[in-house]
Design a protein around this motif. Sequence first.
Motif, mmCIF file in Angstrom:
data_model
loop_
_atom_site.group_PDB
_atom_site.id
_atom_site.type_symbol
_atom_site.label_atom_id
_atom_site.label_comp_id
_atom_site.label_asym_id
_atom_site.label_seq_id
_atom_site.Cartn_x
_atom_site.Cartn_y
_atom_site.Cartn_z
ATOM 1 N N ALA A 197 0.715 -1.115 0.089
ATOM 2 C CA ALA A 197 0.042 0.051 -0.020
ATOM 3 C C ALA A 197 1.085 1.200 -0.093
ATOM 4 O O ALA A 197 1.957 1.219 0.799
ATOM 5 C CB ALA A 197 -0.717 0.053 1.202
ATOM 6 N N VAL A 198 0.621 2.010 -0.871
ATOM 7 C CA VAL A 198 1.470 3.486 -1.082
ATOM 8 C C VAL A 198 0.571 4.607 -0.969
ATOM 9 O O VAL A 198 -0.570 4.623 -1.387
ATOM 10 C CB VAL A 198 2.551 3.193 -2.146
ATOM 11 C CG1 VAL A 198 3.237 1.845 -2.393
ATOM 12 C CG2 VAL A 198 1.551 3.007 -3.412
ATOM 13 N N GLY A 199 1.388 5.687 -0.869
ATOM 14 C CA GLY A 199 0.891 6.960 -1.369
ATOM 15 C C GLY A 199 1.290 7.552 -2.565
ATOM 16 O O GLY A 199 2.327 7.369 -2.960
ATOM 17 N N GLY A 200 0.370 8.168 -3.209
ATOM 18 C CA GLY A 200 0.670 8.739 -4.685
ATOM 19 C C GLY A 200 0.928 10.212 -4.372
ATOM 20 O O GLY A 200 0.411 10.890 -4.089
ATOM 21 N N GLY A 212 6.090 4.631 -0.020
ATOM 22 C CA GLY A 212 5.648 3.619 1.101
ATOM 23 C C GLY A 212 6.828 3.326 2.156
ATOM 24 O O GLY A 212 7.798 3.875 1.978
ATOM 25 N N MET A 213 6.368 2.695 2.982
ATOM 26 C CA MET A 213 7.113 2.448 4.171
ATOM 27 C C MET A 213 7.997 1.013 4.273
ATOM 28 O O MET A 213 8.755 0.653 5.084
ATOM 29 C CB MET A 213 6.395 2.539 5.450
ATOM 30 C CG MET A 213 5.901 3.696 5.543
ATOM 31 S SD MET A 213 4.819 4.077 6.999
ATOM 32 C CE MET A 213 4.039 5.506 7.029
ATOM 33 N N THR A 214 7.432 0.092 3.124
ATOM 34 C CA THR A 214 7.865 -1.282 3.241
ATOM 35 C C THR A 214 8.669 -1.818 2.000
ATOM 36 O O THR A 214 9.107 -3.047 2.140
ATOM 37 C CB THR A 214 6.754 -2.139 3.397
ATOM 38 O OG1 THR A 214 5.790 -1.771 2.646
ATOM 39 C CG2 THR A 214 5.903 -1.969 5.018
ATOM 40 N N VAL A 239 -2.139 2.380 -4.799
ATOM 41 C CA VAL A 239 -2.207 3.768 -4.156
ATOM 42 C C VAL A 239 -3.503 3.825 -2.988
ATOM 43 O O VAL A 239 -4.662 3.649 -3.572
ATOM 44 C CB VAL A 239 -2.234 4.637 -5.088
ATOM 45 C CG1 VAL A 239 -2.465 6.154 -4.550
ATOM 46 C CG2 VAL A 239 -1.189 4.690 -6.082
ATOM 47 N N VAL A 240 -3.068 4.289 -1.988
ATOM 48 C CA VAL A 240 -4.229 4.345 -0.940
ATOM 49 C C VAL A 240 -4.562 5.666 -0.246
ATOM 50 O O VAL A 240 -5.704 5.751 0.501
ATOM 51 C CB VAL A 240 -4.260 3.118 0.315
ATOM 52 C CG1 VAL A 240 -4.098 1.785 -0.052
ATOM 53 C CG2 VAL A 240 -2.770 3.395 1.085
ATOM 54 N N ASN A 241 -3.894 6.673 -0.878
ATOM 55 C CA ASN A 241 -4.025 8.071 -0.529
ATOM 56 C C ASN A 241 -3.117 8.895 -1.394
ATOM 57 O O ASN A 241 -1.971 8.121 -1.776
ATOM 58 C CB ASN A 241 -3.671 8.153 1.162
ATOM 59 C CG ASN A 241 -2.273 7.862 1.500
ATOM 60 O OD1 ASN A 241 -2.036 6.714 1.722
ATOM 61 N ND2 ASN A 241 -1.519 9.020 1.380
ATOM 62 N N ILE A 283 -5.865 16.456 5.087
ATOM 63 C CA ILE A 283 -4.986 15.631 5.660
ATOM 64 C C ILE A 283 -5.350 14.149 5.547
ATOM 65 O O ILE A 283 -6.461 13.807 5.143
ATOM 66 C CB ILE A 283 -4.460 15.968 7.241
ATOM 67 C CG1 ILE A 283 -5.859 15.582 8.107
ATOM 68 C CG2 ILE A 283 -4.167 17.302 7.327
ATOM 69 C CD1 ILE A 283 -5.498 15.761 9.601
ATOM 70 N N ILE A 284 -4.353 13.242 5.538
ATOM 71 C CA ILE A 284 -4.668 11.906 5.641
ATOM 72 C C ILE A 284 -5.232 11.146 6.796
ATOM 73 O O ILE A 284 -4.854 11.355 7.720
ATOM 74 C CB ILE A 284 -3.346 10.965 5.053
ATOM 75 C CG1 ILE A 284 -2.435 11.820 3.883
ATOM 76 C CG2 ILE A 284 -3.341 9.462 4.937
ATOM 77 C CD1 ILE A 284 -1.080 11.623 3.900
ATOM 78 N N SER A 285 -6.286 10.422 6.278
ATOM 79 C CA SER A 285 -7.086 9.704 7.500
ATOM 80 C C SER A 285 -7.011 8.148 7.278
ATOM 81 O O SER A 285 -7.112 7.764 5.976
ATOM 82 C CB SER A 285 -8.375 10.184 7.689
ATOM 83 O OG SER A 285 -9.203 9.834 6.320
HETATM 84 N N1 HPA Z 1 3.188 7.634 2.708
HETATM 85 C C1 HPA Z 1 4.168 6.389 3.214
HETATM 86 N N2 HPA Z 1 3.666 5.377 3.123
HETATM 87 C C2 HPA Z 1 2.304 4.977 2.822
HETATM 88 C C3 HPA Z 1 1.553 6.021 2.508
HETATM 89 C C4 HPA Z 1 2.099 7.315 2.578
HETATM 90 O O1 HPA Z 1 1.407 8.296 2.190
HETATM 91 N N3 HPA Z 1 0.130 5.579 2.107
HETATM 92 C C5 HPA Z 1 0.372 4.195 2.633
HETATM 93 N N4 HPA Z 1 1.738 3.912 2.988
#
Ligand code: HPA
Length: 258
Positions: A87-90, A185-187, A208-210, A219-221
């Motif tokens: 899962a990542v941020g775009g 992303g963090m992983t 992409v999840v946010n 802000i991100i929730s």
């Molecule tokens: N930043 C970092 N890691 C994430 C994000 C983000 O916005 N969304 C999901 N993982």
Amino acid sequence: MTNPVGIIGGTGLTRLPGLEITGRETIDTPWGSPSSELVYGELSGRKVVFLARHGDPHRIPPHQVNYRANLWALQKAGVQVLVGVNAVGGIHPAMGPAHIVIPDQLIDYTWGRPSTFFEGALDEVTHIDFTFPYARRVRQVLIDSAEQAGVDHSSRGVYGATQGPRLETAAEIVRLERDGCHLVGMTGMPEAGLAAELQMDYGCLALVVNRAAGKSDHIISMEEIEQAIEEGMSGAMDILARSVEPLSDLTRPGAQSG
Ligand code: HPA
């Protein structure tokens, strides 16, 4: 004969829907315990080994995942070809919630994570080549599957791997963007680097999840993230289900790695 395809599930993918489970194994490694037991099964008629990156239930934060144990355990289970689902941020405007990215490059901003197998009592110092962090042929399978599935996706992108577990500041995202990152992303690391050290063919399927910090009007929730997972995970699963057969074919003797 083919080897099982490895799948590492991230946030939103603690269990693999559609996997016909045939067994489970708790593996100990010289690097400690993996995040979860290995789950063996069949998906699309091919052997798969699944591992939940954050544990099952989801409880291990990104900076505390034992990436070395995870990769080691998968290799011990016979995995040569694997996909990490993240899962990542775009950051890029085209990468909004529920979009899929198959990145081709990464930049590592993580720190303090055990990130190599090549340390301790070594016979020699080893530096692996990491010019292309994701295996070309794994990426191609994922891209072909995304096209067949008709899932909205980007077939390349630069993944910025941040430390977490907090999300970034808006200024940090501006810096990542300036560096050339399209998603964050963090992983993603050290997972990709460790797979390369083990000479495994590794690809990343990023959902992409946010929109990244400062890239939207709010802000991100967690609610927003959960909604995007709900919306986008079925597309990611469709891609995975279509990819397993060609990925497992890559492990046939004589199929070239890369
Ligand atoms: N930043 C970092 N890691 C994430 C994000 C983000 O916005 N969304 C999901 N993982």
